[in-house]
Write an enzyme that holds these catalytic residues in place. Structure first.
Site, PDB file in Angstrom:
ATOM      1  N   LYS A 245       1.086  -1.130   0.049  1.00  0.00           N
ATOM      2  CA  LYS A 245      -0.134  -0.042  -0.115  1.00  0.00           C
ATOM      3  C   LYS A 245       0.786   1.166   0.021  1.00  0.00           C
ATOM      4  O   LYS A 245       1.581   1.538   1.052  1.00  0.00           O
ATOM      5  CB  LYS A 245      -0.878   0.091   1.166  1.00  0.00           C
ATOM      6  CG  LYS A 245      -1.762   1.551   1.495  1.00  0.00           C
ATOM      7  CD  LYS A 245      -2.589   1.208   2.703  1.00  0.00           C
ATOM      8  CE  LYS A 245      -3.344   2.419   2.812  1.00  0.00           C
ATOM      9  NZ  LYS A 245      -4.086   2.577   4.123  1.00  0.00           N
ATOM     10  N   ASP A 250      -2.860  10.381   3.230  1.00  0.00           N
ATOM     11  CA  ASP A 250      -4.110   9.948   3.706  1.00  0.00           C
ATOM     12  C   ASP A 250      -4.943  10.927   4.502  1.00  0.00           C
ATOM     13  O   ASP A 250      -4.851  10.938   5.756  1.00  0.00           O
ATOM     14  CB  ASP A 250      -3.986   8.517   4.418  1.00  0.00           C
ATOM     15  CG  ASP A 250      -5.817   8.077   4.424  1.00  0.00           C
ATOM     16  OD1 ASP A 250      -6.532   8.607   3.951  1.00  0.00           O
ATOM     17  OD2 ASP A 250      -5.551   7.095   5.311  1.00  0.00           O
ATOM     18  N   LYS A 257      -9.987  13.001   7.635  1.00  0.00           N
ATOM     19  CA  LYS A 257      -9.813  12.584   9.386  1.00  0.00           C
ATOM     20  C   LYS A 257      -9.718  13.890  10.036  1.00  0.00           C
ATOM     21  O   LYS A 257      -9.433  15.140   9.437  1.00  0.00           O
ATOM     22  CB  LYS A 257      -8.229  12.081   9.070  1.00  0.00           C
ATOM     23  CG  LYS A 257      -8.080  10.717   8.603  1.00  0.00           C
ATOM     24  CD  LYS A 257      -6.715  10.416   8.567  1.00  0.00           C
ATOM     25  CE  LYS A 257      -6.450   8.852   7.783  1.00  0.00           C
ATOM     26  NZ  LYS A 257      -6.972   7.851   8.635  1.00  0.00           N
ATOM     27  N   ASP A 268       1.587   6.425   5.575  1.00  0.00           N
ATOM     28  CA  ASP A 268       0.566   5.510   4.825  1.00  0.00           C
ATOM     29  C   ASP A 268       1.177   4.722   3.795  1.00  0.00           C
ATOM     30  O   ASP A 268       0.765   4.037   2.890  1.00  0.00           O
ATOM     31  CB  ASP A 268      -0.668   6.146   4.679  1.00  0.00           C
ATOM     32  CG  ASP A 268      -2.084   5.173   4.806  1.00  0.00           C
ATOM     33  OD1 ASP A 268      -1.795   4.314   5.416  1.00  0.00           O
ATOM     34  OD2 ASP A 268      -3.186   5.568   4.424  1.00  0.00           O
ATOM     35  N   ASP A 327     -12.212   7.046   3.828  1.00  0.00           N
ATOM     36  CA  ASP A 327     -10.972   6.750   4.702  1.00  0.00           C
ATOM     37  C   ASP A 327     -10.707   5.287   4.702  1.00  0.00           C
ATOM     38  O   ASP A 327      -9.705   5.022   4.915  1.00  0.00           O
ATOM     39  CB  ASP A 327     -11.300   7.408   5.950  1.00  0.00           C
ATOM     40  CG  ASP A 327      -9.948   7.247   6.665  1.00  0.00           C
ATOM     41  OD1 ASP A 327      -9.035   7.466   6.043  1.00  0.00           O
ATOM     42  OD2 ASP A 327      -9.930   7.689   7.979  1.00  0.00           O
ATOM     43  N   GLU A 329      -9.481   3.486   2.126  1.00  0.00           N
ATOM     44  CA  GLU A 329      -9.128   3.564   0.774  1.00  0.00           C
ATOM     45  C   GLU A 329      -7.894   2.467   0.458  1.00  0.00           C
ATOM     46  O   GLU A 329      -7.777   2.147  -0.818  1.00  0.00           O
ATOM     47  CB  GLU A 329      -8.637   5.120   0.636  1.00  0.00           C
ATOM     48  CG  GLU A 329      -7.004   5.387   0.905  1.00  0.00           C
ATOM     49  CD  GLU A 329      -6.894   5.326   2.431  1.00  0.00           C
ATOM     50  OE1 GLU A 329      -7.587   5.335   3.187  1.00  0.00           O
ATOM     51  OE2 GLU A 329      -5.685   4.873   2.962  1.00  0.00           O
ATOM     52  N   ARG A 331      -7.979  -0.472   1.000  1.00  0.00           N
ATOM     53  CA  ARG A 331      -8.268  -1.756   0.638  1.00  0.00           C
ATOM     54  C   ARG A 331      -8.772  -1.515  -0.641  1.00  0.00           C
ATOM     55  O   ARG A 331      -8.542  -2.496  -1.414  1.00  0.00           O
ATOM     56  CB  ARG A 331      -9.399  -2.270   1.600  1.00  0.00           C
ATOM     57  CG  ARG A 331     -10.352  -1.362   1.801  1.00  0.00           C
ATOM     58  CD  ARG A 331     -11.461  -1.683   3.069  1.00  0.00           C
ATOM     59  NE  ARG A 331     -10.620  -1.221   4.238  1.00  0.00           N
ATOM     60  CZ  ARG A 331     -11.550  -1.410   5.396  1.00  0.00           C
ATOM     61  NH1 ARG A 331     -12.486  -2.036   5.621  1.00  0.00           N
ATOM     62  NH2 ARG A 331     -10.844  -0.754   6.419  1.00  0.00           N
TER      63      ARG A 331
HETATM   64  N1  BES Z   1      -4.289   4.581   6.703  1.00  0.00           N
HETATM   65  C1  BES Z   1      -5.317   4.345   7.619  1.00  0.00           C
HETATM   66  C2  BES Z   1      -5.107   3.496   8.805  1.00  0.00           C
HETATM   67  C3  BES Z   1      -4.004   3.876   9.866  1.00  0.00           C
HETATM   68  C4  BES Z   1      -4.387   4.309  10.934  1.00  0.00           C
HETATM   69  C5  BES Z   1      -2.774   3.306   9.681  1.00  0.00           C
HETATM   70  C6  BES Z   1      -3.823   4.614  11.974  1.00  0.00           C
HETATM   71  C7  BES Z   1      -1.918   3.996  10.794  1.00  0.00           C
HETATM   72  C8  BES Z   1      -2.332   4.501  11.818  1.00  0.00           C
HETATM   73  C9  BES Z   1      -6.478   3.808   6.893  1.00  0.00           C
HETATM   74  O1  BES Z   1      -6.650   4.259   5.533  1.00  0.00           O
HETATM   75  C10 BES Z   1      -7.859   4.201   7.579  1.00  0.00           C
HETATM   76  O2  BES Z   1      -7.807   5.441   7.631  1.00  0.00           O
HETATM   77  N2  BES Z   1      -8.584   3.211   7.802  1.00  0.00           N
HETATM   78  C11 BES Z   1      -9.704   3.502   8.681  1.00  0.00           C
HETATM   79  C12 BES Z   1     -10.744   2.679   8.214  1.00  0.00           C
HETATM   80  C13 BES Z   1     -12.214   2.920   8.540  1.00  0.00           C
HETATM   81  C14 BES Z   1     -12.676   4.040   8.061  1.00  0.00           C
HETATM   82  C15 BES Z   1     -13.140   1.524   8.355  1.00  0.00           C
HETATM   83  C16 BES Z   1      -9.372   3.553  10.239  1.00  0.00           C
HETATM   84  O3  BES Z   1      -8.495   2.542  10.572  1.00  0.00           O
HETATM   85  O4  BES Z   1      -9.976   4.262  11.084  1.00  0.00           O
HETATM   86 ZN    ZN Z   2      -4.625   4.697   4.738  1.00  0.00          ZN
HETATM   87 ZN    ZN Z   3      -7.728   6.122   5.395  1.00  0.00          ZN
END
Ligand code: BES
Ligand code: ZN
Ligand code: ZN
Length: 481
Positions: A245, A250, A257, A268, A327, A329, A331
């Protein structure tokens, strides 16, 4: 840092500061002339304890045990401690046992990983005085031990360099590392390492029906980049595809966020940087495997062209995805990259991603979450984590969780309907893009916890750690035997 390995019997003109490794609660290594000073300094002889005696030119370090993991961590902490001191040369006497190779490799990895510092953006970086480390091996009559130690040094250096490369890229700002920069970096790495490289841009991604990957890129001024590095030595029998990834930033997209959560999201792209590091190491180690590194480099921005919650996207394999949260994204990008990866007909396929905050909640900041359908594959990854000094725990799929991803309007939703188990449901989302015949060949590594940290830990500095590089190089090395 220069490292020189020699026989204990060989004379060294300037040994510099002498490091004395002391097994925990064992005073046998203590010099008679230092005992008084050590006592005054409150030396307890515990594992992980340091005592610097500048007058006598020695540094005592307590060693909990002689396992490679302990040696690696102790060396890293020790070098970090000495980095802002004024010693240019260190020397260390070391008596390897049956595990000579593993011990020496861990020791040198620890030293080189501990010596890492990211000062790219400092207008006046602090000068590092430390330059040389002499390791004096008491190999006895066995020349073989010394040769093993020298080989370990070579391999540890390759691995540490690759980890430090990953750290350097992750630590750079979203302004400096865009998806296009990722392609430029791939060109440099490919050229230096003799890897094949194919880069595909927006046109290809659209034409190939990679609608999920493409959607994530829409609000960004930078086009998405699909980067494909290949190491293909003659006669290789096993084909491994690694997928990373590479979100250069992000923001969360329209589901933006909060400030707190957005800060550090330059990390990210860590999964992609892990792939860069691994590919560099695989080439330098000349592993007799065919290894492909696929990177989905893209920025999840906010803007008038942004993809939206409620959008329905179509991935390369024809599956439709309801966007419930922009968010989630990573996946979406990986879904298309995994489809691309499977067209290469791999024997194994591993993806690496800072995929979910939920994985950090579940396992803490130091541990990689591993998911998949094949226990043998997951076990082999766990063993490689142990051997390389990384932490990994398995998060189990089960029969009830896939339902949480169902969508009323599309084949699948990009987020779960439950607030719990988010790391596993993200893994299950990816699994939906793995063809039945490939299910047992695939594993997913969520490195959201260990990829980036606000404090140094073990062999890892503040900021990017290069998580996954050592684990995957170890795993590939083992696979090639
Ligand atoms: N890049 C983030 C995940 C992340 C969070 C990595 C904290 C490192 C530290 C990912 O894209 C994300 O934002 N995931 C969301 C998913 C949710 C919207 C289902 C998350 O983890 O809150
Ligand atoms: Zn992300
Ligand atoms: Zn995200």
């Amino acid at each position: 840092m220069k490292i020189k390995i020699s026989d204990l019997k060989d004379k060294i003109a300037d040994p510099g500061l002498e490091i004395v490794l002391c097994p925990e609660n064992d005073g046998s290594e203590l010099r008679k002339e230092d005992k008084g000073a050590l006592e005054r300094m409150g030396w307890k002889g515990k594992g992980g304890e340091f005592c610097l005696l500048p007058e006598s030119g020695r540094l005592y370090a307590g060693l909990k045990d002689r396992s490679p993991a302990e040696l690696r961590i102790l060396m890293a902490e020790l070098i970090r401690f000495l980095l802002d001191k004024n010693f240019s040369t260190l020397s260390l006497a070391f008596a390897p046992d049956k595990q000579a190779y593993e011990m020496m490799k861990a020791l040198i990895e620890g030293a080189l990983l501990g010596a890492y510092r990211f000062d790219h953006y400092k207008s006046r970086p602090e000068k590092i005085v430390l330059q040389k480390l002499f390791i004096r091996v008491s190999a006895g009559k066995e020349d073989r031990q010394l040769a093993l130690c020298k080989r370990a040094e070579k391999e540890a250096r390759i691995i540490a360099k690759s980890v430090n490369l990953a750290r350097d890229i992750v630590n750079q700002t979203p302004e400096d590392v865009s998806p296009l920069t990722m392609s430029e970096l791939a060109k440099t790495i490919a050229k230096e390492s003799g890897l094949r490289l194919r880069i595909q841009g927006e046109k290809y991604i659209k034409a190939q029906g990679m609608g999920a990957f493409y959607a994530v890129s829409k609000a960004s001024p930078y086009p998405p980049q699909l980067i494909h590095l290949t190491h293909k030595p003659a006669g290789a029998k096993t084909k491994v595809v690694l997928v990373g990834k590479g979100l250069t930033f992000d923001t969360g997209g329209l589901n933006v966020k909060t400030g707190d959560h957005m800060l550090t999201m330059k990390m990210d792209k860590a999964g992609a940087c892990t792939i860069f590091g691994v590919m560099k190491a695989v080439a330098a180690l000349k592993l007799p495997l065919e290894v492909h590194g696929i990177i989905g480099a893209v920025e999840n921005a906010v803007g008038q062209h942004a993809y939206k919650p409620d959008d329905v996207l179509k991935a390369k394999n024809g599956k439709t995805i309801e966007v419930k949260n922009t968010d989630a994204e990573g996946r979406l990008v990986l879904a298309d990259c995994l489809c691309y990866a499977q067209d290469l007909k791999p024997d194994r396929i591993i993806d690496v991603a800072t995929l979910t905050g939920a994985c950090v909640v579940a396992l803490g900041e130091y541990t990689i979450g591993a998911m998949g359908h094949d226990q043998t594959l997951l076990d082999s990854l766990r063993r490689s984590a142990e051997a390389s000094g990384e932490l990994l725990a398995e998060l189990p799929f089960n029969r009830y969780l896939p339902k949480l991803l169902s969508s009323n309007v599309a084949d699948i939703s990009n987020v779960s309907s439950s607030r719990y188990g988010g790391a596993i449901t993200a893994g299950l989302f990816l699994s939906e893009f793995i063809e039945e015949k490939n299910k047992s060949k695939w594993a997913h590594l969520d490195i959201a916890g260990p990829a980036y940290s606000s404090a140094a830990w073990g062999e890892n500095p503040i900021g990017a750690s290069g998580a996954g590089v050592r684990l995957l190089v170890e795993w590939l090395t083992h696979l090639s035997l």
